[in-house]
Design a protein around this motif. Structure first.
Motif: not given
Length: 206
Positions: A169-193
């Protein structure tokens, strides 16, 4: 006492993504307000928004210079394109519609600004489970070094969506976003407009 938990641990991911010269930031689902306070150290004007009046009362004591707002980010009267940083930590899984949430974050972001989301989700694939084994080891190590601090903001567990669903969903709504799976039950999503087209130079006469 220095406060530490999994959410606080990943504030650095948000702070490192702040664009140079950022003037305004929005902390979505600010809860106890700790991310808003950290953002305020590097961004002049910070707004923290949360629906929960009780936790906001405590957040206001953290830093009176932050603009604290009780409200729902999806419906609150916030000007589109008014924030250089739209950040959230462990908040998106509280919102009813993932696509609507990411669209709203993008709408509120100024041209050239950034959306940064640290989120939680459910494991559904072996690589995700392996990453969380690493996270469990990291958690034990860090908990011995720090005093674990518990947020008073409401929690939702388990999350409604899997990592794969959130990513799709995130990559569909925020094309070009960077996605990372993180330890300790988290993910990171960074998108620049996209900053938008550069102003056209005035034609030079003969």
């Amino acid at each position: 006492m220095e406060r530490w938990n999994h959410n606080i641990h990943y504030h650095r991911v948000v702070l490192d993504a702040v664009p140079v010269g950022a003037r305004t930031a929005l902390d979505v689902g600010t809860g106890n307000g700790l991310l808003a306070v950290d953002l305020r150290k590097i961004v002049p004007e910070v707004t923290g928004i949360d629906r929960d009046a009780d936790v906001l009362r405590g957040a206001r004591r953290e830093d009176p210079a932050v603009h604290w707002v009780q409200g729902d980010v999806l419906t609150q009267d916030l000007a589109p394109g008014s924030f250089d940083v739209v950040a959230s930590v462990a908040t998106v899984h509280h919102l009813p519609d993932l696509a609507q949430a990411f669209r709203r974050f993008a709408e509120l972001t100024a041209p050239g600004g950034v959306v940064v989301t640290i989120g939680v989700a459910r494991i559904s694939r072996p690589p995700e489970a392996l990453m969380q084994v690493v996270g469990a080891v990291q958690h034990r190590y860090l908990r011995r070094r720090h005093t674990f601090w518990e947020h008073t903001a409401p929690m939702i567990w388990p999350p409604a969506h899997t990592y794969a669903q959130v990513k799709r969903v995130a990559l569909a709504e925020l094309p070009g976003a960077r996605w990372r799976l993180l330890p300790m039950w988290r993910y990171a999503l960074v998108w620049r407009k996209h900053p938008g087209p550069r102003p056209q130079a005035e034609p030079v006469g003969d």
